[in-house]
Motif scaffolding. Structure first.
Motif, PDB file in Angstrom:
ATOM      1  N   VAL A 363       0.829  -1.200   0.000  1.00  0.00           N
ATOM      2  CA  VAL A 363       0.000   0.000   0.000  1.00  0.00           C
ATOM      3  C   VAL A 363       0.863   1.250   0.000  1.00  0.00           C
ATOM      4  CG1 VAL A 363      -1.823  -1.190   1.278  1.00  0.00           C
ATOM      5  CG2 VAL A 363      -0.147   0.189   2.524  1.00  0.00           C
ATOM      6  N   GLN A 364       0.226   2.353  -0.340  1.00  0.00           N
ATOM      7  CA  GLN A 364       0.837   3.675  -0.214  1.00  0.00           C
ATOM      8  C   GLN A 364      -0.134   4.567   0.549  1.00  0.00           C
ATOM      9  OE1 GLN A 364       1.318   6.294  -3.725  1.00  0.00           O
ATOM     10  NE2 GLN A 364       3.490   6.379  -3.203  1.00  0.00           N
ATOM     11  N   LEU A 365       0.410   5.402   1.431  1.00  0.00           N
ATOM     12  CA  LEU A 365      -0.398   6.308   2.243  1.00  0.00           C
ATOM     13  C   LEU A 365      -0.157   7.735   1.767  1.00  0.00           C
ATOM     14  CD1 LEU A 365       0.499   4.737   5.718  1.00  0.00           C
ATOM     15  CD2 LEU A 365      -1.504   4.230   4.297  1.00  0.00           C
ATOM     16  N   VAL A 366      -1.189   8.360   1.227  1.00  0.00           N
ATOM     17  CA  VAL A 366      -1.107   9.720   0.704  1.00  0.00           C
ATOM     18  C   VAL A 366      -1.912  10.629   1.625  1.00  0.00           C
ATOM     19  CG1 VAL A 366      -1.522  11.220  -1.277  1.00  0.00           C
ATOM     20  CG2 VAL A 366      -0.925   8.812  -1.642  1.00  0.00           C
ATOM     21  N   VAL A 367      -1.246  11.598   2.223  1.00  0.00           N
ATOM     22  CA  VAL A 367      -1.893  12.492   3.190  1.00  0.00           C
ATOM     23  C   VAL A 367      -2.181  13.831   2.532  1.00  0.00           C
ATOM     24  CG1 VAL A 367      -1.735  13.527   5.490  1.00  0.00           C
ATOM     25  CG2 VAL A 367      -0.628  11.323   5.031  1.00  0.00           C
ATOM     26  N   ARG A 368      -3.383  14.341   2.729  1.00  0.00           N
ATOM     27  CA  ARG A 368      -3.795  15.622   2.159  1.00  0.00           C
ATOM     28  C   ARG A 368      -3.704  16.712   3.211  1.00  0.00           C
ATOM     29  NH1 ARG A 368      -8.355  14.260   0.972  1.00  0.00           N
ATOM     30  NH2 ARG A 368      -9.670  15.396   2.426  1.00  0.00           N
ATOM     31  N   ARG A 369      -3.095  17.846   2.826  1.00  0.00           N
ATOM     32  CA  ARG A 369      -2.980  18.998   3.705  1.00  0.00           C
ATOM     33  C   ARG A 369      -4.223  19.861   3.574  1.00  0.00           C
ATOM     34  NH1 ARG A 369       2.659  22.048   3.142  1.00  0.00           N
ATOM     35  NH2 ARG A 369       1.558  23.136   1.475  1.00  0.00           N
ATOM     36  N   ASP A 370      -4.447  20.766   4.509  1.00  0.00           N
ATOM     37  CA  ASP A 370      -5.669  21.569   4.488  1.00  0.00           C
ATOM     38  C   ASP A 370      -5.725  22.558   3.335  1.00  0.00           C
ATOM     39  OD1 ASP A 370      -3.793  23.397   5.359  1.00  0.00           O
ATOM     40  OD2 ASP A 370      -4.629  23.617   7.371  1.00  0.00           O
ATOM     41  N   ASP A 371      -4.606  22.760   2.621  1.00  0.00           N
ATOM     42  CA  ASP A 371      -4.630  23.615   1.427  1.00  0.00           C
ATOM     43  C   ASP A 371      -4.743  22.805   0.144  1.00  0.00           C
ATOM     44  OD1 ASP A 371      -2.156  22.459   1.323  1.00  0.00           O
ATOM     45  OD2 ASP A 371      -1.014  24.323   1.220  1.00  0.00           O
ATOM     46  N   GLY A 372      -4.968  21.492   0.276  1.00  0.00           N
ATOM     47  CA  GLY A 372      -5.164  20.644  -0.879  1.00  0.00           C
ATOM     48  C   GLY A 372      -3.937  19.892  -1.358  1.00  0.00           C
ATOM     49  N   LEU A 373      -2.737  20.251  -0.887  1.00  0.00           N
ATOM     50  CA  LEU A 373      -1.534  19.548  -1.306  1.00  0.00           C
ATOM     51  C   LEU A 373      -1.567  18.113  -0.793  1.00  0.00           C
ATOM     52  CD1 LEU A 373       1.348  19.670  -2.579  1.00  0.00           C
ATOM     53  CD2 LEU A 373       2.179  20.210  -0.288  1.00  0.00           C
ATOM     54  N   GLU A 374      -1.264  17.157  -1.659  1.00  0.00           N
ATOM     55  CA  GLU A 374      -1.235  15.748  -1.287  1.00  0.00           C
ATOM     56  C   GLU A 374       0.188  15.212  -1.396  1.00  0.00           C
ATOM     57  OE1 GLU A 374      -4.066  13.701  -3.724  1.00  0.00           O
ATOM     58  OE2 GLU A 374      -5.712  14.173  -2.344  1.00  0.00           O
ATOM     59  N   LEU A 375       0.639  14.522  -0.353  1.00  0.00           N
ATOM     60  CA  LEU A 375       1.988  13.981  -0.317  1.00  0.00           C
ATOM     61  C   LEU A 375       1.961  12.503   0.065  1.00  0.00           C
ATOM     62  CD1 LEU A 375       3.823  16.838   1.612  1.00  0.00           C
ATOM     63  CD2 LEU A 375       3.784  16.453  -0.844  1.00  0.00           C
ATOM     64  N   PRO A 376       2.637  11.633  -0.700  1.00  0.00           N
ATOM     65  CA  PRO A 376       2.761  10.227  -0.296  1.00  0.00           C
ATOM     66  C   PRO A 376       3.807  10.105   0.810  1.00  0.00           C
ATOM     67  CG  PRO A 376       3.883  10.583  -2.379  1.00  0.00           C
ATOM     68  CD  PRO A 376       3.268  11.902  -2.004  1.00  0.00           C
ATOM     69  N   LEU A 377       3.350   9.918   2.030  1.00  0.00           N
ATOM     70  CA  LEU A 377       4.249   9.960   3.186  1.00  0.00           C
ATOM     71  C   LEU A 377       4.557   8.598   3.781  1.00  0.00           C
ATOM     72  CD1 LEU A 377       2.871  13.093   5.059  1.00  0.00           C
ATOM     73  CD2 LEU A 377       4.764  12.947   3.439  1.00  0.00           C
ATOM     74  N   GLY A 378       3.948   7.547   3.268  1.00  0.00           N
ATOM     75  CA  GLY A 378       4.222   6.238   3.849  1.00  0.00           C
ATOM     76  C   GLY A 378       3.820   5.115   2.922  1.00  0.00           C
ATOM     77  N   ASP A 379       4.267   3.932   3.259  1.00  0.00           N
ATOM     78  CA  ASP A 379       3.877   2.743   2.501  1.00  0.00           C
ATOM     79  C   ASP A 379       4.050   1.522   3.372  1.00  0.00           C
ATOM     80  OD1 ASP A 379       6.553   2.087   2.498  1.00  0.00           O
ATOM     81  OD2 ASP A 379       6.772   2.011   0.337  1.00  0.00           O
ATOM     82  N   GLY A 380       3.895   0.353   2.781  1.00  0.00           N
ATOM     83  CA  GLY A 380       4.060  -0.876   3.538  1.00  0.00           C
ATOM     84  C   GLY A 380       3.472  -2.046   2.788  1.00  0.00           C
ATOM     85  N   GLY A 381       3.544  -3.209   3.419  1.00  0.00           N
ATOM     86  CA  GLY A 381       2.998  -4.401   2.808  1.00  0.00           C
ATOM     87  C   GLY A 381       3.523  -5.653   3.469  1.00  0.00           C
ATOM     88  N   ALA A 382       3.278  -6.783   2.817  1.00  0.00           N
ATOM     89  CA  ALA A 382       3.721  -8.075   3.322  1.00  0.00           C
ATOM     90  C   ALA A 382       5.158  -8.343   2.873  1.00  0.00           C
ATOM     91  CB  ALA A 382       2.800  -9.184   2.826  1.00  0.00           C
ATOM     92  N   VAL A 383       5.979  -8.838   3.795  1.00  0.00           N
ATOM     93  CA  VAL A 383       7.363  -9.193   3.480  1.00  0.00           C
ATOM     94  C   VAL A 383       7.634 -10.613   3.990  1.00  0.00           C
ATOM     95  CG1 VAL A 383       8.315  -6.854   3.420  1.00  0.00           C
ATOM     96  CG2 VAL A 383       8.088  -8.017   5.604  1.00  0.00           C
ATOM     97  N   PRO A 384       8.513 -11.362   3.309  1.00  0.00           N
ATOM     98  CA  PRO A 384       8.748 -12.762   3.679  1.00  0.00           C
ATOM     99  C   PRO A 384       9.838 -12.972   4.724  1.00  0.00           C
ATOM    100  CG  PRO A 384       9.866 -12.284   1.625  1.00  0.00           C
ATOM    101  CD  PRO A 384       9.162 -11.013   2.035  1.00  0.00           C
ATOM    102  N   TRP A 385      10.272 -11.906   5.369  1.00  0.00           N
ATOM    103  CA  TRP A 385      11.445 -12.009   6.244  1.00  0.00           C
ATOM    104  C   TRP A 385      11.226 -12.932   7.435  1.00  0.00           C
ATOM    105  CZ3 TRP A 385      11.767  -5.994   6.936  1.00  0.00           C
ATOM    106  CH2 TRP A 385      11.885  -5.395   5.685  1.00  0.00           C
ATOM    107  N   LEU A 386      10.073 -12.836   8.078  1.00  0.00           N
ATOM    108  CA  LEU A 386       9.851 -13.608   9.302  1.00  0.00           C
ATOM    109  C   LEU A 386       9.905 -15.107   9.002  1.00  0.00           C
ATOM    110  CD1 LEU A 386       9.266 -13.170  12.314  1.00  0.00           C
ATOM    111  CD2 LEU A 386       6.839 -13.430  11.797  1.00  0.00           C
ATOM    112  N   GLY A 387       9.288 -15.524   7.901  1.00  0.00           N
ATOM    113  CA  GLY A 387       9.349 -16.931   7.526  1.00  0.00           C
ATOM    114  C   GLY A 387      10.770 -17.378   7.273  1.00  0.00           C
TER     115      GLY A 387
END
Length: 437
Positions: A363-387
């Motif tokens: 996923v990607q997390l896009v945060v909108r500011r009160d003046d309308g500007l949108e910035l992709p500030l985060g992401d994430g997902g499934a990773v196989p590291w633990l296995g």
């Protein structure tokens, strides 16, 4: 006020009196001759020269010497160099090395964001991570070793809190032999060594991350286990964005961009494109690199579809991608929309950022500011590291994170009132604060 009584420190033991006197007046101290490390280093160097005569030096250091001998040798060499440095040289180095500079973000505002994030993640155990991890941890996760700062003592400076959380979770789950799912969160300042000239990008910054570690009941439940964990994360991020205005931040909304690595690969493969080659061109520290790679490849796949199932079905990819899209919508998109109706939810069928890093939902997390500007500030997902860490594919892990530093720099209301100049990225650009190094 009484004069404090001098105390003996470790530096007093290892640094000769003459050198300490020269340091006090700002002169370059002379490195001492001999010493225990000097004797050991000389012995190691002589033995290595005899045993590996004619071998290239880089190969000898990388492969020929045992780890403990390499550490001893490098420690001695760096100690000698350190003792020859003056205050002026140290200051000059500090001015030339951005990774040594303090953050430009207000520390109190960083703590205000962290407080809001920990409150939103009340169902997650808070972990205070170590600033370093074992050498090779990020390389095992698929990250280029040159992008992290390795240490002489076979460790590396943290480049992503999810790596530390994965190791922490693996130790915990090994001790408990499985048990209930672990839900962990952490705030950590990390350091990444990729060069970047983009305004506002810095080598070190703070991230807030969530990790869920759980054992799937069986192979048929692996994906469902990850989707359940991801849904929990997205609810936390939605609650955080909703709480930020009360903490003095100009957050006005959240758009969640959902993707699946299997579906993206199927979409790109159907057009005769090499998904891995394209993904390598999408770099978090190079804003716009994903969009440039897609343009050059003439990719016209939907990037913000509201109807995931319909978009996948329209491409004629076959039953499996359609079935994955149906499960995505039923188990993540629709429940999130019901639980947090204020969140905008779209699906990206051509997301390159993180395609070679995650495995399954991302996923990607896009945060909108009160003046309308949108910035992709985060992401994430499934990773196989633990296995991989536990040699058990049923051990599943989902990690998501957001760039604390950029939230403070771009969304802090007090900074806006003070009229501080802040670098303003273009909407749609990726940030280096994303969890993927």
């Amino acid at each position: 006020m009484p004069t404090p009584t001098p105390t003996l420190t470790t530096d007093d033991v290892t640094t000769p009196a003459a050198a300490r006197k020269e340091q006090a007046v700002g002169r370059r101290p002379r490195a001492p001759e001999g010493g225990r490390t000097g004797e050991l280093s000389s012995r190691i160097a002589r033995r290595a020269a005899e045993a590996h005569a004619g071998q290239p030096l880089d190969r000898l250091l990388a492969e020929g010497l045992p780890g403990n001998e390499l550490t001893t040798l490098l420690l001695h060499c760096l100690r000698q160099r350190a003792l020859r440095r003056s205050f002026a040289e140290v200051l000059d180095h500090a001015e030339r090395a951005p990774m040594t500079h303090a953050s430009a973000a207000d520390a109190r505002r960083i703590h205000a964001f962290d407080a809001a994030a920990y409150a939103a993640a009340a169902g997650f155990e808070a972990v205070d991570l170590a600033p370093v991890g074992p050498l090779g941890a990020t390389a095992c996760a698929g990250v280029e070793p040159n992008n992290v700062l390795a240490t002489v003592r076979f460790a590396e400076v943290a480049a992503d809190p999810t790596t530390g959380l994965a190791l922490h979770a693996a130790r915990r789950r090994r001790e408990s032999r499985g048990g209930e799912p672990l839900r962990l969160c952490a705030s950590q300042r990390v350091l990444r060594m990729q060069p970047t000239k983009h305004p506002g990008f810095t080598p070190h910054f703070r991230l807030f991350a969530l990790v869920t570690a759980a054992r799937s009941p069986g192979r048929s439940e692996d994906d469902a286990c990850e989707r359940r964990a991801l849904l929990e994360h997205l609810v936390v991020w939605a609650d955080l964005i909703r709480a930020l205005p009360a903490a003095g931040f100009r957050a006005a909304g959240l758009r969640v961009v959902l993707s699946d690595t299997a579906v993206v690969r199927a979409c790109l493969g159907a057009r005769g494109l090499d998904a891995d080659a394209l993904a390598q061109r999408a770099k978090a520290h190079e804003p716009g690199s994903s969009e440039a790679a897609l343009r050059e490849a003439c990719v016209d796949l939907p990037r913000d579809a509201a109807d995931y199932v319909g978009a996948v079905r329209s491409l004629g990819l076959g039953p499996e991608p359609v079935a994955r899209a149906e499960r995505w919508a039923a188990e993540v998109g629709e429940p999130l929309a019901r639980a947090r109706p204020e969140v905008e939810i779209v699906y990206d069928l051509a997301r390159l950022q993180g395609l070679g890093y995650y495995a399954g939902p991302f996923v990607q997390l896009v945060v909108r500011r009160d003046d309308g500007l949108e910035l992709p500030l985060g992401d994430g997902g499934a990773v196989p590291w633990l296995g991989a860490l536990l040699s058990n594919r049923r051990e599943r892990m989902v990690a998501t994170g957001i760039g604390t530093e950029m939230v403070v720099k771009q969304f802090d209301r007090s900074a806006a009132r003070a009229g501080e100049a802040r670098p303003t990225p273009r909407a749609g650009e990726a940030r280096p604060e994303e969890p993927t190094p």
